[in-house]
Every structure is written in C-alpha cells, then in structure tokens.
Write a protein that holds these residues in place. Structure first.
Motif, PDB file in Angstrom:
ATOM      1  N   MET A 288      -0.847  -5.269   0.538  1.00 13.37           N
ATOM      2  CA  MET A 288      -2.285  -5.257  -0.009  1.00 13.37           C
ATOM      3  C   MET A 288      -3.366  -6.550   0.087  1.00 13.37           C
ATOM      4  O   MET A 288      -4.425  -6.418   0.102  1.00 13.37           O
ATOM      5  N   CYS A 289      -2.389  -7.504   0.236  1.00 12.74           N
ATOM      6  CA  CYS A 289      -3.383  -8.671   0.163  1.00 12.74           C
ATOM      7  C   CYS A 289      -3.836  -8.872   1.617  1.00 12.74           C
ATOM      8  O   CYS A 289      -4.745  -9.935   1.720  1.00 12.74           O
ATOM      9  N   ALA A 290      -3.449  -8.082   2.406  1.00 11.79           N
ATOM     10  CA  ALA A 290      -4.079  -8.260   3.887  1.00 11.79           C
ATOM     11  C   ALA A 290      -5.111  -7.167   4.163  1.00 11.79           C
ATOM     12  O   ALA A 290      -5.804  -7.344   5.128  1.00 11.79           O
ATOM     13  N   LEU A 291      -5.380  -6.435   3.085  1.00 11.33           N
ATOM     14  CA  LEU A 291      -6.768  -5.390   3.344  1.00 11.33           C
ATOM     15  C   LEU A 291      -7.755  -6.115   2.811  1.00 11.33           C
ATOM     16  O   LEU A 291      -7.908  -7.019   2.296  1.00 11.33           O
ATOM     17  N   ASP A 292      -9.021  -5.346   3.044  1.00 10.68           N
ATOM     18  CA  ASP A 292     -10.188  -5.907   2.600  1.00 10.68           C
ATOM     19  C   ASP A 292     -10.605  -5.247   1.352  1.00 10.68           C
ATOM     20  O   ASP A 292     -11.590  -5.732   0.822  1.00 10.68           O
ATOM     21  N   TYR A 293      -9.516  -4.702   0.697  1.00 10.18           N
ATOM     22  CA  TYR A 293     -10.010  -4.111  -0.739  1.00 10.18           C
ATOM     23  C   TYR A 293     -10.171  -5.234  -1.928  1.00 10.18           C
ATOM     24  O   TYR A 293      -9.123  -6.295  -1.971  1.00 10.18           O
ATOM     25  N   ILE A 294     -11.073  -4.925  -2.631  1.00 11.39           N
ATOM     26  CA  ILE A 294     -11.289  -5.907  -3.707  1.00 11.39           C
ATOM     27  C   ILE A 294     -11.625  -5.075  -5.096  1.00 11.39           C
ATOM     28  O   ILE A 294     -12.551  -4.405  -5.044  1.00 11.39           O
TER      29      ILE A 294
ATOM     30  N   HIS B 182      -3.490   0.409  -8.196  1.00 11.93           N
ATOM     31  CA  HIS B 182      -4.209  -0.065  -6.923  1.00 11.93           C
ATOM     32  C   HIS B 182      -3.282  -0.003  -5.596  1.00 11.93           C
ATOM     33  O   HIS B 182      -4.236   0.153  -4.578  1.00 11.93           O
ATOM     34  N   SER B 183      -2.091   0.308  -5.910  1.00 17.67           N
ATOM     35  CA  SER B 183      -1.380   0.616  -4.472  1.00 17.67           C
ATOM     36  C   SER B 183      -1.673   1.666  -3.812  1.00 17.67           C
ATOM     37  O   SER B 183      -1.209   2.067  -2.905  1.00 17.67           O
ATOM     38  N   ARG B 184      -2.359   2.647  -4.664  1.00 23.62           N
ATOM     39  CA  ARG B 184      -2.438   4.169  -4.341  1.00 23.62           C
ATOM     40  C   ARG B 184      -3.990   4.195  -3.462  1.00 23.62           C
ATOM     41  O   ARG B 184      -4.312   5.191  -3.378  1.00 23.62           O
ATOM     42  N   LEU B 185      -4.297   2.977  -3.188  1.00 25.84           N
ATOM     43  CA  LEU B 185      -5.783   2.884  -2.538  1.00 25.84           C
ATOM     44  C   LEU B 185      -6.220   4.042  -1.859  1.00 25.84           C
ATOM     45  O   LEU B 185      -5.517   4.336  -0.662  1.00 25.84           O
TER      46      LEU B 185
ATOM     47  N   TRP C  32       0.800  -1.170   0.095  1.00 26.53           N
ATOM     48  CA  TRP C  32       0.185  -0.175  -0.066  1.00 26.53           C
ATOM     49  C   TRP C  32       0.924   1.252  -0.192  1.00 26.53           C
ATOM     50  O   TRP C  32       1.745   1.456   1.075  1.00 26.53           O
ATOM     51  N   GLY C  33       0.766   2.132  -1.047  1.00 25.61           N
ATOM     52  CA  GLY C  33       1.573   3.168  -1.013  1.00 25.61           C
ATOM     53  C   GLY C  33       2.730   3.044  -1.884  1.00 25.61           C
ATOM     54  O   GLY C  33       3.555   3.856  -1.904  1.00 25.61           O
TER      55      GLY C  33
END
Length: 816
Positions: A175-181, A282-285, A47-48
């Motif tokens: 990112m794989c540990a976030l709730d983001y889909i 996606h990494s800039r969520l 993330w980021g």
C-alpha cells in the motif's frame, strides 16, 4: 488463430478485477499472539490484505485437517509464511529483545575479539533486525500442489515471506508503494487491553505497523482519529470485534438488570461509519465484499462459534469469515480461567450478540459450537458457561430454556464461498468473445483497477478473473498449463490459474519484462483455453500415471447426448412414467403386446403408442415428430419378401417404387403381397435409432439421471460419458460417472442393480480401487447411483469402509 474446422461462435464472458489473494502460514506455538498481531499489521499494509487468509501450522510444517476445506474455498493465488525476526521480538517484548541482543553480542564479541558495543551496533542494523527469508517447506507441500491451485511452479509451494514492519513479499502489493493518500485514518489504541482482545479487535479493524504509520503520517492532508481504549471499554470492544458495531441500548438494559453503573465510553465511536477509515478498510482500496446471489443465498447460514484460545482457533475463525462472509465468532476461552472476569464478560457479550443475530428475514440461524483444540466434553463446558449468562436466560426460547447451541466438529460446519473482495468498478463485467471450439480468438483484455494505481509500472499488480458461464473448472494446479491457447505467448508459472471464479490471470504474468517499460507493455497478453471435461480428466489422470479410453457404453452415451441436443433434453425424456420414457422403454423391451418384433428389434405404430401412453393423438404426433426430426426414431414400413417370406422393417429413405429384401437381396415391388396385414395399405411403423437402442439396452438412463440430479441445482456442469481407466500393472477400471459440478470434481458408479459386484470380495476390491483413483484425482465427491430403491447393505458397508471418512459420498437411488 486456430486452424480448427470448428465454426466461429460468440460466447458470453464475465470478468472481474481483484487484488492478489494470499494465505499466510503462522507458527502455532511460542508467542503466536504477537506473531499474529504483526501479521494483521502486514495485511493492513497489503492491498487486498483484508481478504487474505491465515493458517496455523505446527512443528514439521503440518496443517490441521479442518483448514483444508477452507483453503479450497479461499482459493489463494499465493502461499507465504510469517518469519520470526529480531525486529518482531523488539516490537512484542522489548525486555526479551534486550536480553536476546545482549546475549548474542557477548557471544559474538568473545568469539571474534571485538567490543560488545561494535557487535551490538552490527546486530541492530536493518539486515539483522529483518533478514531476508529463503524458501519455506511444509509437510503438506505436495498436497498444496495436488489439491489446490496457487500460482506456483512444480518445485516451490510456499513462496514469499512476511515479517514484522516490512513490505509484503514479491507478488503482493505494498500500500505504501501506491499513489493512494487516505483522507481519514482511524486507529484504536488497544495497548491497555489484554493481548487476546487486541487480536479480536485487530481482526476487524486492521492494525498499523510503525513503518506504515510513519508513511501515512507523512501525508499532511490526512485527518487522524485516535481512540484510546480502556479496560472499562471491554464489552463495547468485544461487541465491535464480533459485529462491526456497538448497540448501546442493551448496555443500558444490562445496567438495569445487573445494577452496575452505566458505562457507554468508547461505544459512541465504534459505529459502522468508523469502519471506512480503519487500516483494514484502506487495504480494500477500490474493492468491496461482493456476493453472488443464488437460490441458496436466502437460506439462513449458521452462527459459528470457534472456541479455544489457540492459534488454530483464531486463524480458522479469521479465514472462515473471509471465505463465507457469514458470522463467525472466535471465543478464546481458556478452560482453566472459564470463571475469570474476562471469560465471564466474553460469554455475556457473546450471548447478547448471538441472541440478537439468530433471527433474520429468512428464518432462524442455528448456533454451532466447534473447536480445533477442545474436546466435545470441553465444548460442553463452554456451552454451559454461555447458557448460564443473563442474556441466554432472558432471550432464550420461552418455556424451553436458554439459547440452543449445538456442538459439532469442524468437519460438520458448512463451508461455502459466498462473497469475494472484488473491484467495485469491474465486477462481473459482461462481454461477448469469439471462440473456435474451446479457444478464445482474441487476446484477453486486462482490465485495470479503479483506484489502486502507482507511478511505478511494476508496483501494482492484480488478477483478472474470467468466467465463462456454465463452464467452471476445478481449482487444481495440474490444469494451469492447459489454460492458454496453443499459440499464446509464454507466461510465468501460474500466470493463468484455474480458480473457483473461472480462469484467474496475473496482470504482470510475462516471464521477460524490461525494467522501465510502460505499464501497457508489462501487461499479460494471452488467449485463453477452456478445456472440456474430457480434457480436464485426461490431464488429472496423466498426473497420476493413468490413461483413459471411452468404453462402448460411453460411446453410446456420447452419441445419444448429441442426438438429443444435450443433457437437459435427454433427462427430461428419461423421466420415469413420462410418455416419452414409456415409448422408449417399449422400443427396447421384448413385450409383444404392442407393435411388432422383427430380428430382435421392436417397431411401433401410432395406435400402439396411443394405447401405451394414453395421451391424445396431437401430443403423440408432436412426440413422434420431435423424435423423427432429431434422429431418435425413424419412419418406415414392415414389408414381406414375396420370395423368402421374410418380414423386415425398411426405412423410408430405403424405399422407392420397390425395396430390396434384407435376407436374399431380392428386389420387390410394393404391392398388396408385400405387406403382412390385412389392411388395404401398409401402416407406418416407427423404429428406434440403433445407437439409442444399444444405449438404453445398456441402462445408460441410470448415469444420465444421476448426472442430471447433480446438474439441476448447479450453475455449471461439465461431464463426460463412461471411460475405462488404465494403469500399467493394474486391472482396468470402468467408471460410469464423470462430472465437474460448479468446479467440484465428481466421479461415481451407476448401476441398475443394488450391488457393485457379484461377490463381497470382488466388491471390496473394486471399492478400494475406486477410492484410490478418487484420491489420485483429488475428487471432491463420490456418487453411488442405483435404479433400485436402496443399495444393498453389503455394498454400503464396503464403500464406507474403503472411504473411511476421507471422501464425501452421495447415495442416489430409485433412478428408474
């Protein structure tokens, strides 16, 4: 709460939320391209990650000099390194991996009397393929600690390991540990293109590792776009890598000019809307590249072409793009293949891009060619290759030849942080906080990211940048421990760090956290402390074994600034040839043409001031009233003792029906014999406050005007008066200028004359000691200020010889 007697005030604050920011060290030799490809995959999973930097290091852990200004501007929270692993080798070169494992299996089996199959099975376990890394030490660890501000302790500068197809190190967010889909994922298959092109496009789009891809493909609701790139798409891919879009019109023009068949191919897919679905995006969520505008934002930034097919060149261009937000182009030319097909295509596309980018609404962008590995002569060869292209010849300056490109060293390339990856919901969020002195009186609110969330309370951490407008601190590790109020809770090292955007606070900065605790209990609780310039410099001096003591001149300056109400008001009254400056100068001078001199002090009447300044009486009255109200000047009478005939100035506050002679202490009544003029009544005289007199008599106008010159274009200016620096076993050193300008540390000399010392030998010695102190304090700029029209050639030579190019020196003159 503070026990200070200082009053409670309310100060404006700005808070921004962002992902943790990292810089990763990558090995500059061997198969560095494969390592960097793996790192681009790792950043896409962080993330980021699109806002993080890369730095190439060489044998011995050395970092090339041009990276350091970039690293200071990047201001990373954490330093990590990329580790070579067998898994990374298997991903980059299966044949080489097979040979490696076979050799290891045979050797192990022979030494331990086991079968090769059993050994091979052991060698292909996850523990072997991706072993956990230890600490990483570089030759520049001490420099990282002293000159930058990562969240580290005093023992470890580089903390954490990235590896191929692995989760980010501790402190960064997977990112794989976030709730983001994600709703949509776009991926470009670059396997048919040269590795160098994969790097260029991957720097723009991000890349997916196998584990990250498998995680995303497990979401049945996600739509996928897979774009297969072919060698015939090279021109479009290069343009997309450099600009983020493809303009198909010039491609058709090129077809007409060259006679080659038109090929649009992949170009129709490589448009700006694609960028929203790439791994980098996606990494800039929840975040975006946001820019703080100032009066310099509309000055055309140069177009910088970083030349050379090297890890140093790629990492420098990659990181510079994330620091400056302006256009930086990596041109990976190898001089031995400069006439090859790939090199010719790169030159052609780049000059087309440069010709279309050099004009803006604010002027023309200069084109700079630079390199960390090529010589000036080699860069000249690159420039010739670029200028010989059809695009350079066609769209150069009419009548003046091809596109103009200037060769320069990396040190000459401007670097300024203009944008940052910040949460779009919490960007410069305004609040008003209670302060007592330099301490916040409420616990800092840890704002939460708008979209980055996780079911696990410790899986997502972030930083909150807290800025007090006009109070930007230098980003130095030595200040970290002084950023929290004295009675705040104990936090982990670097939980609050001095950054280029204020004080940066780790959301999960507590040392002790119970597993399974809710997020609200894991968040940092602290009150912030914003040290002033004196505390900052005292801390930095303490780190290098020195102390400071305010000089007499420094005490005068501090008191005068208090009397005037701050630097801007004082500098305004000290402007050369202004009415206020003319009056102040005459109060200090021995000129007998105006006013009266008694006991070495000058006293002026309104009529004297009118003749001196030539301004109207209402303006003189306004000036005097302002001086009287603030305590700069005092009203009184010049009276004569009838017994001893001594004439003196008596403050109005000391006069009643009579006055007491200052020489004999004889009481006198105010009658006709008391005043010395022939007038029927005594005239009002005005005297200068004694501290103001001493300060001006010691030429404090030179450092004040120099500091004001630094402050005028700045968003933030912290400063303190002259101090004496003391170190055991060394001669004391007086330093006139001390400032922190927009977070940059500035010290310097301010002289009425044009020399630092009487003799060249004394001056050279002083310069050496001054530069040594500047290095110890990690100073960014050395200022040499003089009231003369120019510094002596001897002084300029001595300063430049002592500095040797290691410091930025600013020469100020004519500070009358």
């Amino acid at each position: 709460m503070s026990d200070s007697a200082e009053p409670l005030t309310y100060q404006p604050m700005l808070s921004s939320v962002r992902p943790p920011r990292a810089v990763t060290l990558v090995w500059s030799e061997g198969d560095w391209r494969a390592d960097v490809l793996r790192m681009l995959e790792c950043y896409a999973r962080t993330w980021g990650g699109d806002g993080n930097g890369l730095v190439a290091y060489t044998k011995g852990g050395n970092i090339a000099a041009p990276f350091w200004p970039l690293l200071g501007a990047l201001d990373a929270d954490q330093w990590v390194y990329f580790a070579w692993t067998p898994l990374g080798l298997r991903m980059a070169d299966p044949a080489a991996y097979e040979k490696y494992v076979t050799t290891r299996a045979k050797g192990w089996a022979g030494r331990n009397n086991v079968s090769e199959d059993e050994t091979r099975q052991a060698l292909e376990t996850p523990e072997f393929l991706s072993p956990a890394g230890g600490f990483f030490e570089t030759a520049d660890d001490e420099r990282i600690r002293r000159t930058l501000a990562p969240a580290i302790n005093e023992h470890i500068a580089v903390r954490g390991q990235y590896a191929a197809d692995s989760a980010p190190p501790q402190g960064l967010v997977d990112m794989c540990a976030l709730d983001y889909i994600p709703e949509h994922v776009a991926e470009i298959d670059l396997s048919a293109l040269p590795q160098v092109v994969q790097l260029m496009v991957g720097a723009r789009t991000g890349l997916l590792s196998p584990g990250h891809r498998a995680h995303l493909q497990g979401n049945e609701t996600t739509e996928w776009t897979n774009i297969a790139a072919a060698p015939s798409d090279l021109e479009a891919l290069l343009e997309y890598a450099w600009t983020g879009r493809v303009n198909t019109a010039p491609m058709r023009v090129a077809q007409r000019i060259t006679g080659k068949p038109e090929h649009i191919g992949i170009a129709e897919h490589l448009q700006p809307e694609l960028a929203a679905y790439t791994p980098a995006a996606h990494s800039r969520l929840g975040c975006a590249w946001l820019t703080r505008l100032d009066k310099n934002s509309f000055t055309p930034a140069p177009l910088v072409v970083v030349c050379g097919d090297s890890a140093e060149g790629f990492c420098y261009a990659f990181t510079r793009t994330r620091v400056t937000g302006s256009k930086t182009f990596w041109l990976p030319l190898q001089l031995d293949t400069v006439n090859g097909e790939l090199a010719r295509t790169m030159c052609s596309v780049l000059t087309r891009v440069l010709s279309g980018s050099r004009h803006s609404n604010y002027g023309e962008h200069e084109i700079l060619l630079t390199s960390l590995t090529l010589t000036a002569e080699q860069l000249d060869t690159v420039r010739t290759s670029l200028q010989d292209t059809v695009w350079s010849q066609t769209f150069g300056i009419p009548g003046r030849g091809p596109l103009k490109m200037r060769i320069c060293t990396p040190g000459e390339v401007p670097i300024k942080r203009t944008s940052a990856l910040l949460d779009t919901e919490h960007f410069a969020t305004e609040s008003t906080e209670p302060f007592v002195g330099t301490d916040m009186q409420r616990t800092l609110e840890i704002l939460r990211p708008s979209q980055a969330r996780s079911a696990q309370a410790d899986a997502c951490r972030w930083r909150v940048d807290v800025e007090r407008p006009g109070h930007i601190l230098p980003a130095r590790w030595a200040l970290h421990e002084s950023l929290r109020a004295a009675d705040s809770e104990v936090l982990a090292p670097g939980a609050a760090r001095s950054s280029t955007a204020g004080i940066s606070v780790d959301s999960h900065g507590k040392i002790f956290q119970l597993a399974g605790s809710p997020l609200s209990q894991m968040l940092t609780h602290t009150r912030l402390h914003f040290p002033d310039a004196a505390e900052v410099f005292a801390t930095l001096l303490d780190r290098c074994g020195a102390t400071m003591e305010e000089s007499d001149k420094g005490r005068y300056t501090r008191r005068i600034l208090e009397i005037w109400g701050g630097l801007p008001a004082l500098a305004e009254d000290l402007k050369p040839d202004s009415p206020s400056r003319i009056v102040l100068n005459h109060w200090v001078s021995n000129n007998k043409d105006y006013g009266r001199i008694h006991h070495d002090r000058k006293y002026l009447r309104m009529s004297d001031i009118k003749q001196l300044t030539g301004v109207a009486m209402p303006q003189i009255r306004e000036l005097l009233d302002r001086f009287l109200d603030s305590g700069i000047a005092h009203r009184g009478l010049v009276l004569q003792c009838r017994l001893c005939a001594d004439s003196s100035f008596y403050h109005l506050a000391d006069i009643g029906p009579g006055y007491r002679c200052t020489r004999r202490r004889q009481h006198n009544t105010i009658t006709a014999g008391a005043w010395t003029s022939n007038a029927h009544e005594p005239e009002w005289f005005y005297s200068l406050d004694e501290i103001v007199f001493l300060g001006l008599d010691n030429n404090i106008h030179v450092p004040i005007l120099a500091i004001n010159n630094l402050a005028t274009p700045a968003r933030s200016m912290l400063h303190m008066p002259e101090v004496v620096v003391r170190r055991q076993g060394e001669t004391d050193l007086e330093i006139d200028l001390w400032a922190i300008v927009d977070g940059r540390i500035v010290i310097g000399e301010a002289k009425k004359g044009d020399k630092l010392d009487e003799t060249s030998e004394e001056e050279a010695d002083r310069c050496q000691r001054l530069v040594k102190l500047a290095h110890d304090l990690t100073v960014d700029e050395l200022v040499m200020a003089s009231a003369k029209k120019q510094w002596s050639k001897r002084t300029v030579h001595n300063v430049e010889q002592a500095v040797g190019g290691s410091l930025t020196v600013t020469w100020m003159t004519n500070l009358r």
